[in-house]
Design a protein around this motif. Structure first.
Motif, mmCIF file in Angstrom:
data_model
loop_
_atom_site.group_PDB
_atom_site.id
_atom_site.type_symbol
_atom_site.label_atom_id
_atom_site.label_comp_id
_atom_site.label_asym_id
_atom_site.label_seq_id
_atom_site.Cartn_x
_atom_site.Cartn_y
_atom_site.Cartn_z
ATOM 1 N N ASP A 41 45.705 12.964 52.752
ATOM 2 C CA ASP A 41 44.549 13.835 52.938
ATOM 3 C C ASP A 41 44.183 14.597 51.661
ATOM 4 N N GLU A 47 44.800 10.045 58.191
ATOM 5 C CA GLU A 47 45.926 9.674 59.051
ATOM 6 C C GLU A 47 45.849 8.229 59.519
ATOM 7 N N LYS A 51 48.592 5.257 58.952
ATOM 8 C CA LYS A 51 49.244 4.589 60.078
ATOM 9 C C LYS A 51 49.057 3.073 60.023
ATOM 10 N N GLU A 233 53.309 15.873 54.448
ATOM 11 C CA GLU A 233 53.068 14.435 54.610
ATOM 12 C C GLU A 233 53.008 13.725 53.262
ATOM 13 N N ALA A 240 52.027 10.647 59.765
ATOM 14 C CA ALA A 240 51.603 11.874 60.445
ATOM 15 C C ALA A 240 52.845 12.559 61.009
#
Length: 353
Positions: A41, A47, A51, A233, A240
């Motif tokens: 971010d 996110e 993932k 993160e 996440a």
């Protein structure tokens, strides 16, 4: 970070190997750091992107930080609650013994270490419990280094590694007498890792989970909290970070009976981060103070400028500093814990004893 640690960070990439076991050339360091940062971010990522690319994300992270983490932190890549007067490494060893005792490990049992790193906990728990432990890891460099350390420890007959993704383990059903994951399944993009652990564990046996988690005090509408979350993160290679409640529910959804769940950091006599807190100053921990950080950044920058260190070292140091800031600040704000522990049991099938 000590000044010798700064030199190690700047010059320690000749031995790293990537996802396919190939050597990472120093010329690739800058681009690898850049590619890793863009997942997050704070550098334009999000996110869902992390993932969907979790395997590449996590492998890039550990290709970049494994050698330095071993040098600076030790061979067990995790945190632990600390008692007053205890060193960080003593607290880590005590926590690994705690895991073994919670699982009731004893000689003859076959145990799975999920996301085993270079095998620090695996070797310590194997010695302590006289069990046979298999370490599952998807990073080629960490497995290579872990095998070296097992051989040096004289534990090759007791410990081994398997390369594989914990979202789809290359292991048969109902294989292990116990399993544990120490700050590992936090890298999973969804609940698949817990279901896979459930699948390979024998009925009636236990799984011990230790995870970095957000606490109930985290407020997603608080911009400071969101920034801390993003720093954690970025600094720890996470798609996440989950909340403690999500962690418990994930265990239940996978089929486990939750026997015990607790934030162990709450009972710590001494904050786990005491010696790495930039606001804490002592001669022993001067390298982790704000002055020490500035000096280390200057050393790393100079080595990079002189072409002694490859390009990208300064950017990597910034990511490690970001990790430290997020972890310490999150703990101080009580929106984050480094040691949320859950003990789960795979139920017996009907009619089994």
């Amino acid at each position: 970070m000590s000044q010798s640690g700064a030199f190690h960070l700047s010059t320690g990439f000749h031995g790293s190997t990537g996802l396919q076991g190939k050597q990472i050339d120093k010329d690739q360091l800058e681009s690898t750091v850049e590619q890793y940062a863009k997942y997050h971010d704070l550098h334009g990522g999000d996110e869902e992107f992390r993932k969907s690319n979790y395997s590449d994300l996590v492998n890039k992270y550990y290709d970049l930080v494994t050698s330095f983490t071993e040098y600076h932190w030790g061979q067990s890549f995790h945190f632990a609650q600390r008692w007053r007067g205890e060193t960080i490494r003593e607290s880590i060893k005590r926590f690994e013994h705690f895991i073994a005792l919670q699982l009731g490990l004893k000689k003859g049992m076959k145990v799975l270490d999920v996301g085993c790193g270079i095998g620090g906990p695996l070797r310590e728990i194997a010695r302590f419990s006289s069990t046979e432990i298999t370490g599952l890891n998807n990073n080629a460099y960490q497995i290579s280094r872990g095998k070296e350390l097992i051989s040096l420890a004289g534990l090759s007959d007791q410990c081994n590694f398997i390369k594989g993704d914990f979202m789809k383990m290359p292991l048969p059903d109902n294989t292990f007498d116990a399993a544990y994951a120490i700050e590992a399944t936090m890298h999973a993009p969804d609940l698949g890792a817990y279901r896979e652990i459930y699948r390979v564990l024998k009925p009636g046996q236990y799984f011990a989970l230790d995870e970095l988690c957000l606490t109930d005090k985290f407020d997603p509408n608080n911009s400071k909290h969101r920034d801390i979350k993003a720093e954690i993160e970025l600094g720890t290679g996470l798609p996440a970070i989950r909340s403690t409640r999500e962690c418990i529910q994930a265990m239940k959804d996978a089929g486990f009976e939750v026997i015990f769940a607790k934030d162990l950091a709450e009972d710590s006599d001494c904050p786990w981060y005491h010696e790495i807190n930039p606001g804490h100053f002592s001669l022993k921990s001067i390298s982790n103070s704000r002055v020490g950080h500035l000096l280390t950044r200057a050393i790393v920058g100079t080595l990079e400028f002189l072409h002694i260190a490859p390009k990208g070292c300064n950017r990597l140091f910034s990511i490690l500093q970001t990790a430290s800031h997020g972890l310490v600040t999150g703990s101080q704000e009580q929106i984050f814990t480094v040691s949320f522990f859950v003990l789960g049991r795979k139920p017996l099938k009907e009619g089994e004893i």
